[in-house]
Design a protein around this motif. Sequence first.
Motif, PDB file in Angstrom:
ATOM      1  N   LEU A 171       0.815  -1.034   0.038  1.00  0.00           N
ATOM      2  CA  LEU A 171      -0.023   0.081   0.056  1.00  0.00           C
ATOM      3  C   LEU A 171       0.869   1.354  -0.063  1.00  0.00           C
ATOM      4  O   LEU A 171       0.478   2.062  -0.681  1.00  0.00           O
ATOM      5  N   HIS A 172       1.922   1.151   0.596  1.00  0.00           N
ATOM      6  CA  HIS A 172       2.739   2.412   0.719  1.00  0.00           C
ATOM      7  C   HIS A 172       3.439   2.572  -0.589  1.00  0.00           C
ATOM      8  O   HIS A 172       3.876   3.841  -0.805  1.00  0.00           O
ATOM      9  N   GLU A 173       3.530   1.615  -1.447  1.00  0.00           N
ATOM     10  CA  GLU A 173       4.227   1.808  -2.696  1.00  0.00           C
ATOM     11  C   GLU A 173       3.354   2.479  -3.549  1.00  0.00           C
ATOM     12  O   GLU A 173       3.868   3.169  -4.729  1.00  0.00           O
ATOM     13  N   VAL A 174       1.936   2.592  -3.681  1.00  0.00           N
ATOM     14  CA  VAL A 174       1.139   2.924  -4.686  1.00  0.00           C
ATOM     15  C   VAL A 174       0.146   4.193  -4.038  1.00  0.00           C
ATOM     16  O   VAL A 174      -0.528   4.833  -5.043  1.00  0.00           O
ATOM     17  N   GLU A 175       0.368   4.571  -3.044  1.00  0.00           N
ATOM     18  CA  GLU A 175      -0.577   5.666  -2.537  1.00  0.00           C
ATOM     19  C   GLU A 175      -0.458   6.877  -3.296  1.00  0.00           C
ATOM     20  O   GLU A 175      -1.299   7.760  -3.418  1.00  0.00           O
ATOM     21  N   SER A 176       1.003   7.335  -3.614  1.00  0.00           N
ATOM     22  CA  SER A 176       0.976   8.378  -4.502  1.00  0.00           C
ATOM     23  C   SER A 176       0.400   8.275  -5.862  1.00  0.00           C
ATOM     24  O   SER A 176       0.521   9.367  -6.660  1.00  0.00           O
ATOM     25  N   LEU A 177       0.243   6.987  -6.434  1.00  0.00           N
ATOM     26  CA  LEU A 177      -0.198   6.875  -7.826  1.00  0.00           C
ATOM     27  C   LEU A 177      -1.704   7.085  -8.015  1.00  0.00           C
ATOM     28  O   LEU A 177      -2.333   7.141  -8.746  1.00  0.00           O
ATOM     29  N   CYS A 178      -2.456   6.188  -7.046  1.00  0.00           N
ATOM     30  CA  CYS A 178      -3.793   5.572  -7.206  1.00  0.00           C
ATOM     31  C   CYS A 178      -4.656   7.177  -7.191  1.00  0.00           C
ATOM     32  O   CYS A 178      -4.783   7.779  -6.107  1.00  0.00           O
ATOM     33  N   ASP A 179      -5.623   7.235  -7.747  1.00  0.00           N
ATOM     34  CA  ASP A 179      -6.665   8.022  -8.239  1.00  0.00           C
ATOM     35  C   ASP A 179      -7.783   7.759  -7.276  1.00  0.00           C
ATOM     36  O   ASP A 179      -8.395   8.415  -6.522  1.00  0.00           O
ATOM     37  N   GLU A 180      -8.161   6.579  -7.418  1.00  0.00           N
ATOM     38  CA  GLU A 180      -9.174   5.651  -6.872  1.00  0.00           C
ATOM     39  C   GLU A 180      -8.752   4.467  -6.347  1.00  0.00           C
ATOM     40  O   GLU A 180      -7.831   3.717  -6.899  1.00  0.00           O
ATOM     41  N   VAL A 181      -9.567   3.918  -5.289  1.00  0.00           N
ATOM     42  CA  VAL A 181      -9.183   2.534  -4.749  1.00  0.00           C
ATOM     43  C   VAL A 181     -10.502   1.916  -4.703  1.00  0.00           C
ATOM     44  O   VAL A 181     -11.567   2.247  -4.193  1.00  0.00           O
ATOM     45  N   SER A 182     -10.175   0.582  -4.535  1.00  0.00           N
ATOM     46  CA  SER A 182     -11.216  -0.430  -3.819  1.00  0.00           C
ATOM     47  C   SER A 182     -10.279  -1.148  -2.987  1.00  0.00           C
ATOM     48  O   SER A 182      -9.121  -1.603  -3.264  1.00  0.00           O
ATOM     49  N   ILE A 183     -10.850  -1.076  -1.573  1.00  0.00           N
ATOM     50  CA  ILE A 183     -10.128  -1.986  -0.317  1.00  0.00           C
ATOM     51  C   ILE A 183     -10.595  -3.344  -0.448  1.00  0.00           C
ATOM     52  O   ILE A 183     -11.944  -3.438   0.040  1.00  0.00           O
ATOM     53  N   VAL A 184      -9.869  -4.340  -0.592  1.00  0.00           N
ATOM     54  CA  VAL A 184     -10.536  -5.441  -0.526  1.00  0.00           C
ATOM     55  C   VAL A 184     -10.109  -6.379   0.591  1.00  0.00           C
ATOM     56  O   VAL A 184      -8.859  -6.429   1.031  1.00  0.00           O
ATOM     57  N   TRP A 224     -10.743   0.468   7.970  1.00  0.00           N
ATOM     58  CA  TRP A 224     -11.656  -0.091   7.497  1.00  0.00           C
ATOM     59  C   TRP A 224     -11.768  -1.662   7.971  1.00  0.00           C
ATOM     60  O   TRP A 224     -12.916  -2.180   8.048  1.00  0.00           O
ATOM     61  N   VAL A 225     -10.476  -2.373   7.888  1.00  0.00           N
ATOM     62  CA  VAL A 225     -10.413  -3.653   8.270  1.00  0.00           C
ATOM     63  C   VAL A 225     -10.947  -3.705   9.628  1.00  0.00           C
ATOM     64  O   VAL A 225     -11.784  -4.606  10.244  1.00  0.00           O
ATOM     65  N   ASN A 226     -10.463  -2.740  10.635  1.00  0.00           N
ATOM     66  CA  ASN A 226     -10.929  -2.866  11.950  1.00  0.00           C
ATOM     67  C   ASN A 226     -12.112  -2.672  12.015  1.00  0.00           C
ATOM     68  O   ASN A 226     -13.200  -3.101  13.162  1.00  0.00           O
ATOM     69  N   GLN A 227     -12.891  -1.783  11.350  1.00  0.00           N
ATOM     70  CA  GLN A 227     -14.297  -1.407  11.537  1.00  0.00           C
ATOM     71  C   GLN A 227     -15.170  -2.624  11.062  1.00  0.00           C
ATOM     72  O   GLN A 227     -16.057  -2.943  11.542  1.00  0.00           O
ATOM     73  N   LYS A 228     -14.764  -3.641   9.943  1.00  0.00           N
ATOM     74  CA  LYS A 228     -15.295  -4.768   9.552  1.00  0.00           C
ATOM     75  C   LYS A 228     -15.164  -5.604  10.946  1.00  0.00           C
ATOM     76  O   LYS A 228     -16.250  -6.510  10.919  1.00  0.00           O
TER      77      LYS A 228
END
Length: 311
Positions: free
Chosen positions: A192-205, A298-302
């Motif tokens: 996740l730390h590798e791509v956070e500067s690139l992603c415009d939108e995400v789905s967290i699975v 979101w994982v903790n919330q789930k």
Amino acid sequence: MDVIQTRSLTKTYDGKGGISDVTLSIGEGIVYGFLGPNGSGKSTFVRTLLGLLQPTSGEGFILGEPIGTVKSREQVGYLPELFRYPDWLTGRQLLESHAELCRIPVRQRTKRIDEVIELVGMTGRERGRISGFSKGMAQRIGLACAILNDPKVIFLDEPTSALDPIGRKDVRDLMAYLRDQGKTIFLNSHLLHEVESLCDEVSIVHQGEIMVQGPWRDLMRADPQVEIVLEGSNAAPFPPYVIQYQKIKLEGVRTRWLVQLEDEKDIPRIVHFLSSKQIGVHEVKPVTPHLEDVFMHWVNQKKESAYVDNQ
């Protein structure tokens, strides 16, 4: 028109594993992160979109064409997570073979192959045999194959996992370049730390389900926080509209505090309040969440929701 669209797309194995009930719409010219830990169903979802797996239920479209059809794959590039190429070929021979499969006109092949070799940082190495490639070089030739046909949609499954820091930066730069050319990049990653500067939108699975999706910086939904460094080591008299605060570090004659607010607009008010109390304010720094923070939120919330449901 959405470049990628799915409606309740599901692929399970005898009712278990895989990915369930995915509905999403992805526009043109963005990097879309499909993010989650290993085993969360990310690769299964991509292979289903590409027609390599038959969906259990639901439907999907790529560039308006139903998934699983030849037309839906004509303008797509794909780098699998685990791939093997004939190791007796040179890198250039592999690209020539792919150019033929992609039906790139003969008179255009040499120029296009030279272009992608330069884009992935392999200039001068392309005539070596694949059997002698390092993991990083193998990843680069895989990327070259994925973009050779100048696709409109590019699926990258863990593209930085085998690379050193320099190689990972090169791949991030390449993805940014492709996005700026109007390409849509569907990126699977657990780094996740590798791509956070690139992603415009995400789905967290997580565990085969999408927990949340959208622009990742909007997904935290937490009250803003700010770090404030104050003169002195005693408890600071913060104003009543501060939700909560805690001392996080004593730095000589100064103290660093983590302060939670209802609204970022309260920051100037806090500084004015402290100054009126003759308390020296040496630093004020908003705390920006990282993509890993969003994921864990979101994982903790789930987990909390599952615990409540089981009571």
